[in-house]
Scaffold this motif. Structure first.
Motif, PDB file in Angstrom:
ATOM      1  N   ILE A   1      -1.452   4.327 -18.553  1.00 41.01           N
ATOM      2  CA  ILE A   1      -1.622   5.761 -18.292  1.00 41.01           C
ATOM      3  C   ILE A   1      -1.244   6.593 -19.516  1.00 41.01           C
ATOM      4  CG2 ILE A   1      -0.888   7.696 -16.855  1.00 41.01           C
ATOM      5  CD1 ILE A   1      -0.279   5.600 -14.672  1.00 41.01           C
TER       6      ILE A   1
ATOM      7  N   LEU B   1       0.823  -1.209   0.000  1.00 41.09           N
ATOM      8  CA  LEU B   1       0.000   0.000   0.000  1.00 41.09           C
ATOM      9  C   LEU B   1       0.860   1.264   0.000  1.00 41.09           C
ATOM     10  CD1 LEU B   1      -3.166   0.334   0.232  1.00 41.09           C
ATOM     11  CD2 LEU B   1      -2.584   1.405   2.400  1.00 41.09           C
TER      12      LEU B   1
ATOM     13  N   LEU C   1       2.406   1.812  -3.393  1.00 40.44           N
ATOM     14  CA  LEU C   1       1.378   2.231  -4.345  1.00 40.44           C
ATOM     15  C   LEU C   1       1.053   3.717  -4.172  1.00 40.44           C
ATOM     16  CD1 LEU C   1      -0.730   1.492  -6.536  1.00 40.44           C
ATOM     17  CD2 LEU C   1      -2.324   0.984  -4.682  1.00 40.44           C
ATOM     18  N   MET C   2       0.861   4.155  -2.906  1.00 43.23           N
ATOM     19  CA  MET C   2       0.571   5.553  -2.623  1.00 43.23           C
ATOM     20  C   MET C   2       1.625   6.474  -3.226  1.00 43.23           C
ATOM     21  SD  MET C   2      -0.389   5.193   1.433  1.00 43.23           S
ATOM     22  CE  MET C   2      -0.226   6.922   1.893  1.00 43.23           C
ATOM     23  N   ALA C   3       2.896   6.143  -2.981  1.00 46.13           N
ATOM     24  CA  ALA C   3       3.986   7.049  -3.353  1.00 46.13           C
ATOM     25  C   ALA C   3       4.408   6.909  -4.810  1.00 46.13           C
ATOM     26  CB  ALA C   3       5.191   6.803  -2.449  1.00 46.13           C
ATOM     27  N   SER C   4       3.919   5.866  -5.488  1.00 43.70           N
ATOM     28  CA  SER C   4       4.334   5.628  -6.873  1.00 43.70           C
ATOM     29  C   SER C   4       3.703   6.634  -7.835  1.00 43.70           C
ATOM     30  CB  SER C   4       3.930   4.220  -7.317  1.00 43.70           C
ATOM     31  OG  SER C   4       2.509   4.121  -7.413  1.00 43.70           O
ATOM     32  N   GLY C   5       2.512   7.130  -7.493  1.00 44.62           N
ATOM     33  CA  GLY C   5       1.770   7.982  -8.421  1.00 44.62           C
ATOM     34  C   GLY C   5       1.042   7.166  -9.485  1.00 44.62           C
ATOM     35  N   LEU C   6       1.169   5.844  -9.426  1.00 44.66           N
ATOM     36  CA  LEU C   6       0.483   4.984 -10.402  1.00 44.66           C
ATOM     37  C   LEU C   6      -0.978   4.799  -9.992  1.00 44.66           C
ATOM     38  CD1 LEU C   6       3.306   2.344 -11.013  1.00 44.66           C
ATOM     39  CD2 LEU C   6       2.843   4.478 -12.232  1.00 44.66           C
ATOM     40  N   ASN C   7      -1.786   4.329 -10.929  1.00 43.82           N
ATOM     41  CA  ASN C   7      -3.232   4.192 -10.698  1.00 43.82           C
ATOM     42  C   ASN C   7      -3.552   3.412  -9.418  1.00 43.82           C
ATOM     43  OD1 ASN C   7      -5.973   4.042 -10.929  1.00 43.82           O
ATOM     44  ND2 ASN C   7      -5.993   2.924 -12.879  1.00 43.82           N
ATOM     45  N   GLY C   8      -4.206   4.077  -8.467  1.00 45.98           N
ATOM     46  CA  GLY C   8      -4.584   3.434  -7.221  1.00 45.98           C
ATOM     47  C   GLY C   8      -6.073   3.125  -7.181  1.00 45.98           C
ATOM     48  N   GLN C   9      -6.753   3.322  -8.321  1.00 50.76           N
ATOM     49  CA  GLN C   9      -8.184   3.023  -8.385  1.00 50.76           C
ATOM     50  C   GLN C   9      -8.393   1.616  -8.936  1.00 50.76           C
ATOM     51  OE1 GLN C   9     -10.618   6.164  -8.534  1.00 50.76           O
ATOM     52  NE2 GLN C   9      -9.187   7.716  -9.210  1.00 50.76           N
ATOM     53  N   CYS C  10      -7.329   1.015  -9.407  1.00 50.49           N
ATOM     54  CA  CYS C  10      -7.393  -0.319 -10.007  1.00 50.49           C
ATOM     55  C   CYS C  10      -5.973  -0.885  -9.967  1.00 50.49           C
ATOM     56  CB  CYS C  10      -7.891  -0.180 -11.443  1.00 50.49           C
ATOM     57  SG  CYS C  10      -8.075  -1.732 -12.303  1.00 50.49           S
ATOM     58  N   PHE C  11      -5.746  -1.898  -9.138  1.00 48.47           N
ATOM     59  CA  PHE C  11      -4.386  -2.447  -9.025  1.00 48.47           C
ATOM     60  C   PHE C  11      -4.445  -3.907  -8.599  1.00 48.47           C
ATOM     61  CE2 PHE C  11      -4.194  -2.559  -4.395  1.00 48.47           C
ATOM     62  CZ  PHE C  11      -5.079  -1.557  -4.011  1.00 48.47           C
ATOM     63  N   ALA C  12      -3.357  -4.626  -8.881  1.00 44.66           N
ATOM     64  CA  ALA C  12      -3.301  -6.040  -8.502  1.00 44.66           C
ATOM     65  C   ALA C  12      -1.954  -6.354  -7.873  1.00 44.66           C
ATOM     66  CB  ALA C  12      -3.516  -6.920  -9.726  1.00 44.66           C
TER      67      ALA C  12
ATOM     68  N   GLU D   1      -4.722  -1.062 -15.047  1.00 45.97           N
ATOM     69  CA  GLU D   1      -4.429  -1.609 -13.723  1.00 45.97           C
ATOM     70  C   GLU D   1      -2.930  -1.513 -13.404  1.00 45.97           C
ATOM     71  OE1 GLU D   1      -6.412  -5.500 -12.304  1.00 45.97           O
ATOM     72  OE2 GLU D   1      -4.476  -6.162 -13.044  1.00 45.97           O
TER      73      GLU D   1
END
Lengths: 230, 230
Positions: free
Chosen positions: B230, B119, B122-133, B161
């Motif tokens: 993205i 988590l 993911l937060m700090a990556s700036g990548l999509n956090g609305q859809c991830f695996a 994702e």
């Protein structure tokens, strides 16, 4: 990146002391809604002087060209806090866009620990936590929703992946109806409501048992998880 | 369910006060390794009397028929703490099995907030956090690894994702080699190392920029994330 409580209880229940200490040194905040962010900061640090803080609103009304300006203090070496309306910023909210911009400029991004309904429900569900997917919102239209749930169940059966998604509270009952109609009776379904609140409820049952037992799914924040591969 | 620090620093940096308070009232613990769990509890509550506590070891050596006994105190109304070696129990560790059992018996399971490298990165990556695996470990053999990475990139491009996975530290360099070989140059790749430690590094770049810039990927705990959509 500053997580905020999901439920309006004590901040000490869900945020480490380090977060509250950090807030004392931050003057610039990127937030979804200024009014609720002010109230939240006041709960985190009661002695905080709100009038000395600078807020930048990042939500669906923000124009993309505005966002880069929000990072100006960070470029000058001043910390900027990123907060969402509930839970962890950048996860299931619009915050990721500004983080992506910061990363593209090589700025330092530091994530702080806080509550995430996705992670907390996964932990307590007992479902596979070694392989899982958060799918955001599922389509609203009946046909599309059923189709998406069927596809997710196939994926779960194939990989053993736990499928996670959210719904707006007033559609919880409709979602539950679809789940019980579409999913296999042996699939494990977890319904997690009011996470971190005193009336938190996180229950995992086979779909056939959800069908047989009565349950009351009120209009409260709920997250759904299922796994067909176990 | 009691998360524990990922990094051996201050527990107040990553755990809310509520967790430390809770520990004071728990006498039974399900843990991966008794020795490290004892040390961790001592750091969480320095005044704790370890000799009064009961430990149950849940790891790859535990026989399935033993596990149900671990829940006996809970059946009698006494709280049982579940801890993993690092981070959040039940996520990317063997803890989920005993939670699933507790859920099947209708026992109450309460997840507490704590650090998760999945988590936080993911937060700090700036990548999509609305859809991830989260995909756990990727196959080790070169051919299989490349194939899996290609499949994940297709999935990411299709759904937007974010794909997340881990690797054992001594294989980080090999994994990075595969990623830079297999992925599209425009794909955003985040490499997150030593999360929550003083030398934490979370960097997101396009694959082509990772290829051009030199980087030193030491043998430290690392999590990889990418997004092609993205």
């Amino acid at each position: 990146m500053l997580p905020v409580p999901i439920y309006d209880g004590s901040v000490k229940d869900v945020l480490p002391d380090a977060n509250l200490e950090l807030v004392k040194g931050i003057k610039h905040y990127i937030v979804e809604n200024v009014r609720t962010a002010r109230r939240c900061l006041k709960r985190m640090v009661p002695s905080i002087e709100i009038s000395t803080l600078q807020f930048y609103e990042l939500n669906s009304h923000t124009r993309p060209e505005e966002i880069t300006g929000f990072l100006e203090p960070l470029r000058n070496g001043e910390p900027v806090g990123l907060m969402s309306e509930a839970g962890c910023p950048g996860v299931a909210d619009p915050g990721a866009s500004v983080v992506r911009m910061a990363q593209a400029e090589g700025l330092n991004v530091v994530p702080m620990v806080g509550p995430s309904s996705i992670l907390l429900s996964l932990m307590a569900s007992g479902l596979n936590g070694q392989c899982f997917a958060f799918n955001g919102y599922i389509p609203v239209e009946n046909d599309k929703r059923d189709k998406t749930l069927r596809e997710l169940e196939i994926r779960s059966r194939k990989n053993g992946e736990t499928e996670i998604f959210i719904e707006t509270p007033y559609r919880n009952a409709k979602m539950m109806e679809s789940l019980l109609k579409v999913l296999n009776g042996e699939t494990l379904l977890c319904v997690a409501s009011n996470i971190t609140a005193p009336d938190e409820k996180i229950i995992t049952r086979k779909v056939k048992d959800w069908r047989n037992k009565g349950f009351d799914l009120s209009k409260v924040p709920t997250i759904f998880l299922f796994n067909s591969g176990i």
